[in-house]
Design a protein around this motif. Sequence first.
Motif, PDB file in Angstrom:
ATOM      1  N   VAL A 100      -5.419  15.974 -21.363  1.00  0.00           N
ATOM      2  CA  VAL A 100      -6.688  15.298 -21.619  1.00  0.00           C
ATOM      3  C   VAL A 100      -6.682  13.947 -20.916  1.00  0.00           C
ATOM      4  O   VAL A 100      -5.635  13.297 -20.810  1.00  0.00           O
ATOM      5  CB  VAL A 100      -6.921  15.134 -23.139  1.00  0.00           C
ATOM      6  N   SER A 101      -7.837  13.545 -20.399  1.00  0.00           N
ATOM      7  CA  SER A 101      -7.912  12.260 -19.703  1.00  0.00           C
ATOM      8  C   SER A 101      -7.664  11.111 -20.667  1.00  0.00           C
ATOM      9  O   SER A 101      -8.014  11.175 -21.846  1.00  0.00           O
ATOM     10  CB  SER A 101      -9.281  12.107 -19.040  1.00  0.00           C
ATOM     11  N   ARG A 102      -7.031  10.076 -20.162  1.00  0.00           N
ATOM     12  CA  ARG A 102      -6.694   8.903 -20.978  1.00  0.00           C
ATOM     13  C   ARG A 102      -6.636   7.694 -20.069  1.00  0.00           C
ATOM     14  O   ARG A 102      -5.900   7.687 -19.073  1.00  0.00           O
ATOM     15  CB  ARG A 102      -5.353   9.119 -21.680  1.00  0.00           C
ATOM     16  N   GLU A 103      -7.387   6.685 -20.409  1.00  0.00           N
ATOM     17  CA  GLU A 103      -7.411   5.489 -19.577  1.00  0.00           C
ATOM     18  C   GLU A 103      -6.115   4.694 -19.744  1.00  0.00           C
ATOM     19  O   GLU A 103      -5.738   4.364 -20.880  1.00  0.00           O
ATOM     20  CB  GLU A 103      -8.613   4.612 -19.953  1.00  0.00           C
ATOM     21  N   PRO A 104      -5.416   4.383 -18.663  1.00  0.00           N
ATOM     22  CA  PRO A 104      -4.179   3.614 -18.773  1.00  0.00           C
ATOM     23  C   PRO A 104      -4.449   2.187 -19.258  1.00  0.00           C
ATOM     24  O   PRO A 104      -5.503   1.598 -18.952  1.00  0.00           O
ATOM     25  CB  PRO A 104      -3.624   3.596 -17.341  1.00  0.00           C
ATOM     26  N   ALA A 105      -3.501   1.636 -20.010  1.00  0.00           N
ATOM     27  CA  ALA A 105      -3.609   0.248 -20.446  1.00  0.00           C
ATOM     28  C   ALA A 105      -3.545  -0.673 -19.230  1.00  0.00           C
ATOM     29  O   ALA A 105      -3.043  -0.299 -18.161  1.00  0.00           O
ATOM     30  CB  ALA A 105      -2.479  -0.078 -21.416  1.00  0.00           C
ATOM     31  N   ALA A 106      -4.028  -1.887 -19.405  1.00  0.00           N
ATOM     32  CA  ALA A 106      -4.049  -2.861 -18.302  1.00  0.00           C
ATOM     33  C   ALA A 106      -2.645  -3.105 -17.762  1.00  0.00           C
ATOM     34  O   ALA A 106      -2.444  -3.232 -16.547  1.00  0.00           O
ATOM     35  CB  ALA A 106      -4.679  -4.166 -18.773  1.00  0.00           C
ATOM     36  N   THR A 107      -1.649  -3.156 -18.660  1.00  0.00           N
ATOM     37  CA  THR A 107      -0.271  -3.387 -18.213  1.00  0.00           C
ATOM     38  C   THR A 107       0.227  -2.237 -17.343  1.00  0.00           C
ATOM     39  O   THR A 107       0.971  -2.453 -16.384  1.00  0.00           O
ATOM     40  CB  THR A 107       0.663  -3.566 -19.422  1.00  0.00           C
ATOM     41  N   MET A 108      -0.196  -1.005 -17.682  1.00  0.00           N
ATOM     42  CA  MET A 108       0.230   0.142 -16.880  1.00  0.00           C
ATOM     43  C   MET A 108      -0.461   0.145 -15.522  1.00  0.00           C
ATOM     44  O   MET A 108       0.134   0.511 -14.506  1.00  0.00           O
ATOM     45  CB  MET A 108      -0.061   1.435 -17.641  1.00  0.00           C
ATOM     46  N   ARG A 109      -1.723  -0.272 -15.488  1.00  0.00           N
ATOM     47  CA  ARG A 109      -2.420  -0.383 -14.207  1.00  0.00           C
ATOM     48  C   ARG A 109      -1.715  -1.406 -13.305  1.00  0.00           C
ATOM     49  O   ARG A 109      -1.546  -1.182 -12.101  1.00  0.00           O
ATOM     50  CB  ARG A 109      -3.865  -0.808 -14.432  1.00  0.00           C
ATOM     51  N   GLU A 110      -1.327  -2.515 -13.892  1.00  0.00           N
ATOM     52  CA  GLU A 110      -0.630  -3.545 -13.125  1.00  0.00           C
ATOM     53  C   GLU A 110       0.711  -3.031 -12.621  1.00  0.00           C
ATOM     54  O   GLU A 110       1.105  -3.294 -11.473  1.00  0.00           O
ATOM     55  CB  GLU A 110      -0.427  -4.785 -13.995  1.00  0.00           C
ATOM     56  N   VAL A 123      -4.051   2.217  -1.051  1.00  0.00           N
ATOM     57  CA  VAL A 123      -4.619   1.853   0.251  1.00  0.00           C
ATOM     58  C   VAL A 123      -4.259   0.401   0.523  1.00  0.00           C
ATOM     59  O   VAL A 123      -4.538  -0.483  -0.300  1.00  0.00           O
ATOM     60  CB  VAL A 123      -6.150   2.033   0.279  1.00  0.00           C
ATOM     61  N   SER A 124      -3.602   0.165   1.656  1.00  0.00           N
ATOM     62  CA  SER A 124      -3.221  -1.196   2.062  1.00  0.00           C
ATOM     63  C   SER A 124      -2.431  -1.917   0.969  1.00  0.00           C
ATOM     64  O   SER A 124      -2.658  -3.097   0.695  1.00  0.00           O
ATOM     65  CB  SER A 124      -4.471  -2.003   2.434  1.00  0.00           C
ATOM     66  N   GLY A 125      -1.519  -1.192   0.310  1.00  0.00           N
ATOM     67  CA  GLY A 125      -0.629  -1.812  -0.662  1.00  0.00           C
ATOM     68  C   GLY A 125      -1.203  -2.012  -2.040  1.00  0.00           C
ATOM     69  O   GLY A 125      -0.554  -2.631  -2.889  1.00  0.00           O
ATOM     70  N   SER A 126      -2.417  -1.505  -2.304  1.00  0.00           N
ATOM     71  CA  SER A 126      -3.039  -1.656  -3.620  1.00  0.00           C
ATOM     72  C   SER A 126      -3.364  -0.293  -4.205  1.00  0.00           C
ATOM     73  O   SER A 126      -3.739   0.639  -3.471  1.00  0.00           O
ATOM     74  CB  SER A 126      -4.326  -2.486  -3.529  1.00  0.00           C
ATOM     75  N   ALA A 127      -3.231  -0.186  -5.525  1.00  0.00           N
ATOM     76  CA  ALA A 127      -3.556   1.050  -6.221  1.00  0.00           C
ATOM     77  C   ALA A 127      -5.025   1.022  -6.635  1.00  0.00           C
ATOM     78  O   ALA A 127      -5.447   0.144  -7.396  1.00  0.00           O
ATOM     79  CB  ALA A 127      -2.661   1.217  -7.444  1.00  0.00           C
ATOM     80  N   LEU A 128      -5.808   1.977  -6.118  1.00  0.00           N
ATOM     81  CA  LEU A 128      -7.236   2.043  -6.414  1.00  0.00           C
ATOM     82  C   LEU A 128      -7.538   3.224  -7.326  1.00  0.00           C
ATOM     83  O   LEU A 128      -6.796   4.211  -7.358  1.00  0.00           O
ATOM     84  CB  LEU A 128      -8.037   2.193  -5.121  1.00  0.00           C
ATOM     85  N   ALA A 129      -8.656   3.138  -8.052  1.00  0.00           N
ATOM     86  CA  ALA A 129      -9.149   4.234  -8.903  1.00  0.00           C
ATOM     87  C   ALA A 129      -8.053   4.757  -9.818  1.00  0.00           C
ATOM     88  O   ALA A 129      -7.843   5.970  -9.938  1.00  0.00           O
ATOM     89  CB  ALA A 129      -9.715   5.356  -8.038  1.00  0.00           C
ATOM     90  N   VAL A 130      -7.344   3.852 -10.473  1.00  0.00           N
ATOM     91  CA  VAL A 130      -6.236   4.253 -11.351  1.00  0.00           C
ATOM     92  C   VAL A 130      -6.793   4.923 -12.606  1.00  0.00           C
ATOM     93  O   VAL A 130      -7.695   4.399 -13.263  1.00  0.00           O
ATOM     94  CB  VAL A 130      -5.366   3.041 -11.720  1.00  0.00           C
ATOM     95  N   SER A 131      -6.272   6.081 -12.912  1.00  0.00           N
ATOM     96  CA  SER A 131      -6.679   6.819 -14.108  1.00  0.00           C
ATOM     97  C   SER A 131      -5.435   7.435 -14.728  1.00  0.00           C
ATOM     98  O   SER A 131      -4.314   7.186 -14.263  1.00  0.00           O
ATOM     99  CB  SER A 131      -7.714   7.904 -13.755  1.00  0.00           C
ATOM    100  N   GLY A 132      -5.625   8.246 -15.736  1.00  0.00           N
ATOM    101  CA  GLY A 132      -4.448   8.831 -16.359  1.00  0.00           C
ATOM    102  C   GLY A 132      -4.779  10.040 -17.210  1.00  0.00           C
ATOM    103  O   GLY A 132      -5.939  10.380 -17.431  1.00  0.00           O
ATOM    104  N   HIS A 133      -3.721  10.696 -17.655  1.00  0.00           N
ATOM    105  CA  HIS A 133      -3.891  11.802 -18.592  1.00  0.00           C
ATOM    106  C   HIS A 133      -2.760  11.781 -19.605  1.00  0.00           C
ATOM    107  O   HIS A 133      -1.754  11.098 -19.443  1.00  0.00           O
ATOM    108  CB  HIS A 133      -3.978  13.150 -17.862  1.00  0.00           C
ATOM    109  N   GLU A 134      -2.957  12.540 -20.643  1.00  0.00           N
ATOM    110  CA  GLU A 134      -1.945  12.737 -21.674  1.00  0.00           C
ATOM    111  C   GLU A 134      -1.760  14.235 -21.842  1.00  0.00           C
ATOM    112  O   GLU A 134      -2.723  14.992 -21.913  1.00  0.00           O
ATOM    113  CB  GLU A 134      -2.414  12.111 -22.989  1.00  0.00           C
ATOM    114  N   ARG A 135      -0.516  14.661 -21.884  1.00  0.00           N
ATOM    115  CA  ARG A 135      -0.269  16.081 -22.082  1.00  0.00           C
ATOM    116  C   ARG A 135      -0.632  16.487 -23.509  1.00  0.00           C
ATOM    117  O   ARG A 135      -0.200  15.851 -24.468  1.00  0.00           O
ATOM    118  CB  ARG A 135       1.203  16.410 -21.837  1.00  0.00           C
ATOM    119  N   VAL A 136      -1.402  17.535 -23.615  1.00  0.00           N
ATOM    120  CA  VAL A 136      -1.702  18.115 -24.918  1.00  0.00           C
ATOM    121  C   VAL A 136      -0.661  19.173 -25.248  1.00  0.00           C
ATOM    122  O   VAL A 136      -0.152  19.243 -26.363  1.00  0.00           O
ATOM    123  CB  VAL A 136      -3.113  18.727 -24.927  1.00  0.00           C
ATOM    124  N   ARG A 137      -0.330  19.983 -24.257  1.00  0.00           N
ATOM    125  CA  ARG A 137       0.699  21.011 -24.415  1.00  0.00           C
ATOM    126  C   ARG A 137       1.464  21.161 -23.112  1.00  0.00           C
ATOM    127  O   ARG A 137       0.871  21.099 -22.033  1.00  0.00           O
ATOM    128  CB  ARG A 137       0.068  22.376 -24.757  1.00  0.00           C
TER     129      ARG A 137
END
Length: 404
Positions: free
Chosen positions: A234-244, A207-221
Amino acid sequence: MAVVLVGFAESLAAIETIWDLLDSGHDVRAFSRGGRTPPIGHDRRVRVTPVTPPERDVDATIRDVVRLADRLGGPVCMPLDDAAVLVLDRVAAERPDLVVAGPVRAQARLALDKRVQLDAAARAGLLVPATLVVEPGSTPGLPPGPPPWIVKPALALEVVGGRVTKGGARFVATLDELHEELGSRHDTVLVQPALRGGGIGVFGVAVSGSALAVSGHERVRMMNPSGSGSSACVSREPAATMREAADTFVGIVGWQGLFMLELLEDADRQAWFMELNGRPWGSMALATARGLHYPSWTVAAALGRPVDVGPSPDTRPVLARHLGREALHLAFVVRGRIEARRRSRHGLSPRPDLALYPTVLTTLRSLLTWSRGSRLYNARRRRLRVLAADTLATLRDAIPARGR
């Protein structure tokens, strides 16, 4: 709330995306490829209208969707798969007054062209695999790195002879196999080292050039261990560097709405950019289970309304599994192990992708284990007909693929 027209209704992300929109109070209508009722059609709250399949005549598809949008009085339109991205981009060109909660014009090109995506990812500071672009009929240069390589289409899909077509991906282990594959292709392809690792995804709403509510997942299969969409994640919180990096990426390209960055994490925990999904993705069930309402937020942003993403979601892991794809995963593993033994018995060169296959016993153990925090895609207590229809459709659609 708004009337929201989505399509294609049979796409992997359709059910969970539509349910999220319904939960937000929207009146959801859908279009599907003519010929059969999609699983979400078993939810009485959703009216599904068949249109000409774009794989048969994309111009007819566009005319059908324009007529449908006109009958609905100008709904918000949302693509649910890559074919719908292409169709709604062209619909928007004919009806510029329509609101599209998805990519159009330059954003649509970005969503469908991996060459543009790789360039944007590199500018955002993401790791990008060395890539050789090969045009049809051209003399290819040297492939990047040592074998094996993966050959995949540069475009998510393209229009040939008035029909939407999609190329396939193939692993090759030798230069002879590579040249044979390139000689048989009629589309622009990317040749990359066949990196090994696990698939991860980084999601958000821009929204307006910014990424909000950043989340992530990891493939199990993966459904197909050689490479495909996931059957469990499975849900997985992205590292700060990945959010940036995600924030930088959407800022560079001016993205608006939901997005997914698909990456591959190698043994050294290095995350390599694979592609951008500029429309809802298959594991949307994982996001909505955590209160991340990316589809609804995207519609709000497209309408110019405030996007309130609320507090940070619960960080406890959630495992989401697709019942039909889990069954197919077992079938792929069995077939892959049989093929590996056959090649060994006859002295044939090993297929590099078969090295990724687990044993049948390991697969059965993992499929039969139901952990706390697990949930099924497309499953709601009062909508079990939708789950049953989706599972049967997934299995039915795989039968011709196995035959090919």
